[in-house]
Enzyme design. Structure first.
Site, short mmCIF file in Angstrom:
data_model
loop_
_atom_site.label_atom_id
_atom_site.label_comp_id
_atom_site.label_asym_id
_atom_site.label_seq_id
_atom_site.Cartn_x
_atom_site.Cartn_y
_atom_site.Cartn_z
N TYR A 98 -0.71 23.29 -49.20
CA TYR A 98 -1.72 22.76 -50.12
C TYR A 98 -3.12 22.76 -49.50
CZ TYR A 98 1.51 21.37 -53.78
OH TYR A 98 2.41 21.38 -54.81
N THR A 124 8.87 25.23 -59.35
CA THR A 124 7.73 26.13 -59.47
C THR A 124 8.20 27.59 -59.43
OG1 THR A 124 6.28 24.54 -58.42
CG2 THR A 124 5.58 26.82 -58.33
N GLU A 158 -0.52 18.71 -59.84
CA GLU A 158 0.33 19.19 -58.75
C GLU A 158 -0.22 18.75 -57.40
OE1 GLU A 158 0.85 23.42 -58.09
OE2 GLU A 158 3.01 23.09 -58.00
N CYS A 167 5.03 30.41 -52.56
CA CYS A 167 5.00 29.69 -51.28
C CYS A 167 6.23 28.81 -51.07
CB CYS A 167 3.76 28.82 -51.17
SG CYS A 167 2.34 29.47 -52.03
N CYS A 220 -3.81 26.70 -50.80
CA CYS A 220 -3.85 27.12 -52.21
C CYS A 220 -4.83 26.28 -53.02
CB CYS A 220 -2.46 27.09 -52.82
SG CYS A 220 -1.83 25.44 -53.23
N CYS A 278 -1.49 28.37 -59.59
CA CYS A 278 -0.38 28.31 -58.63
C CYS A 278 0.33 29.67 -58.65
CB CYS A 278 0.59 27.20 -59.01
SG CYS A 278 2.14 27.25 -58.10
N GLU A 314 6.49 25.52 -64.18
CA GLU A 314 7.53 24.69 -63.56
C GLU A 314 8.69 24.56 -64.54
OE1 GLU A 314 4.27 23.65 -63.02
OE2 GLU A 314 4.39 24.20 -60.90
N HIS A 339 5.23 22.68 -46.92
CA HIS A 339 4.59 22.78 -48.23
C HIS A 339 3.33 21.91 -48.29
CE1 HIS A 339 4.67 24.85 -51.93
NE2 HIS A 339 4.67 23.77 -52.68
#
Ligand code: SF4
Ligand code: FE
Length: 484
Positions: free
Chosen positions: A296, A191, A447, A104, A299, A100, A257, A292
């Protein structure tokens, strides 16, 4: 100069006075801490790849506020092409970090708050949007990494914010002054917060009229007075302290995180973007979550590419690459991965212009995208472990490989007879372990389930956007159903 180099980014973090705690103690130098450094490296990659011509089209954009070339992570999307390029950029970064890369959330937050503040001002005559444009222009010029902070600890989920026994379970305003507000509460699962310059806070859910103090959005420097953070534990995290490259699986990159605590933080008026207009909390939440969930589809697909590659290499090393079931399992992984990507691209291509002028993804498709992401990486991790074989769970350590007595035995029995070394085989096994079980699994597998909202959150949105009534009408028309 609107863009920092990776090196300048790292130095800019070093200049901050971040209050970071881990394992019960203050981390004096979070930038160089061996557990945290891989996560800095991942964010750094968002700066490094924006330099030079190779990835310019994906990694940079032209600011509609300043006209300057900026990093896409600070961009306000101006077209569906921008939305598509965002997803492609995220896939690229997933491929090069297998982790990650954290930046973003800020990009998604600035786009959600940008359009929402415009609509709040239209209704209430406030000046949040003007405030926010200034914040975004500064973020673009200074090339900030921003933590988009949404999730509150929430306390008793059956109660609204104002009915919680402990009022701090949702971040809220505790004092109003002529020049600003004082806020108290926390944001969970943040994050990349310890790698960020700023935090952009948004409410976490729909708010009722009695939740005025909880309907608040603002930005603050990550080292603001009263703000501190506690690093979340990851499985295998202390392997990073063992001076082993192999056993970590992905020694260079990672994600992080944190629990971020706002212990009476003062926010000046110009950094407030929502303050009591409770009916707009839902819009801000849905737009941020939508962006978001689109993310996904980029990423996780990029990280999935690495996992597929690792699985194929493991099959090669095991001498089974030609077996038809192995080929089929790799095909299945590709199919799952590209299905997620298709959703990320589709919700971008179907995006529309908001009243403020920026572009919003198709919310239904973005939620379908994320719903798939709550499932497919799990299946991909299962297949990867299948292809890797049991050694993914029982692999010997790097210390054994280097050990004076054990080394020759490990080299002999871990090698597999297909021409590769024990060390290479162990490296690939550890990478698969990292993505499916270890520290990397936080950014890939777990995640995928909870990041950007857990599966049920998407199902609520799919129910709301899915237009069942419209579909019923279609069916009745075709079937010539006659109702009074
Ligand atoms: Fe970016 Fe993905 Fe990490 Fe979210 S989970 S910050 S989209 S890399
Ligand atoms: Fe995430």
């Amino acid at each position: 100069m609107a863009m920092m180099t990776g090196k300048e980014y790292v130095e800019s973090l070093r200049a901050m006075k971040l209050r970071v705690y881990m394992f019960g103690k203050r981390v004096e130098n979070p930038v160089d801490d061996p557990i945290l450094r891989p996560s800095v490296n991942s964010v750094r990659m968002t700066y490094d790849l924006a330099q030079g011509p190779n990835y310019k089209a994906l990694m940079t954009a032209t600011s509609h506020l300043t006209g300057e070339t900026i990093n896409r992570f600070t961009h306000i999307h101006q077209s569906t092409e921008d939305l598509v390029n965002k997803v492609k950029m995220q896939r690229l970064l997933g491929q090069v970090t297998a982790a990650c890369f954290q930046r973003c959330v800020g990009m998604d937050a600035i786009n959600a708050v940008y359009s929402t503040t415009y609509e709040i001002d239209q209704k209430h005559g406030t000046s949040y949007h003007e405030n926010f444009r200034k914040f975004v222009a500064e973020a673009q010029t200074k090339d900030w990494t921003i933590d988009g902070a949404m999730t509150d600890p929430k306390g008793d989920r059956s109660l609204p914010p104002h009915k919680q026994e402990d009022p701090d379970m949702f971040l809220h305003v505790v004092e109003r002054r002529p020049d600003g507000i004082v806020v108290r509460g926390a944001k969970a699962h943040q994050t990349g917060m310890c790698n960020s310059h700023q935090v952009l806070v948004m409410p976490t859910q729909a708010m009722g009229p009695d939740d005025k103090d909880y309907a608040v959005s603002f930005s603050a420097p990550a080292d603001a007075e009263g703000l501190f953070m506690i690093v979340g534990r990851q499985s295998c995290d202390t392997r990073k302290l063992e001076n082993t490259d192999i056993d970590v699986g992905n020694a260079q990159y990672g994600g992080v995180e944190l629990l971020v605590v706002f212990d009476d933080v003062f926010i000046p008026n110009e950094n407030i973007y929502l303050n009591g207009e409770t009916e707009f909390a839902t819009m801000m939440v849905e737009r941020f979550a939508g962006y978001h969930r689109q993310s996904y589809g980029g990423c996780k697909v990029g990280v999935g590419d690495v996992l597929i590659g690792a699985s194929a290499v493991a099959a090669d090393y095991n001498g089974v690459a030609k077996a038809s079931h192995v080929k089929d399992k790799l095909i299945e992984m590709i199919h799952l991965n590209e299905t997620m990507y298709s959703c990320g691209i589709a919700c971008s291509a179907e995006g529309t212009k908001t009243a403020s002028g920026n572009y919003l993804i198709d919310l239904l498709l973005a939620n379908v995208c994320k719903q798939n992401v709550t499932r497919f990486p799990y299946e991909m991790a299962r297949i990867a472990e299948d292809l890797a074989g049991g050694s993914v769970g029982t692999c010997l350590s790097e210390a054994d490989l280097r050990g004076e007595f054990t080394g020759p035995w490990v080299a002999k029995y871990m090698k597999n007879g297909t021409g590769t070394t024990a060390e290479n085989r162990m490296r690939i096994l550890r990478l698969i372990e990292n993505l499916s079980l270890g520290s990397g699994a936080v950014g890939y597998r777990t995640e995928s389930l909870h990041g950007a909202g857990s599966p049920q959150a998407q199902r609520v949105m799919i129910a709301r956007q899915g237009d069942i009534e419209g579909k019923k009408k279609l069916a009745k028309r075709i079937a010539h159903v006659k109702e009074d």
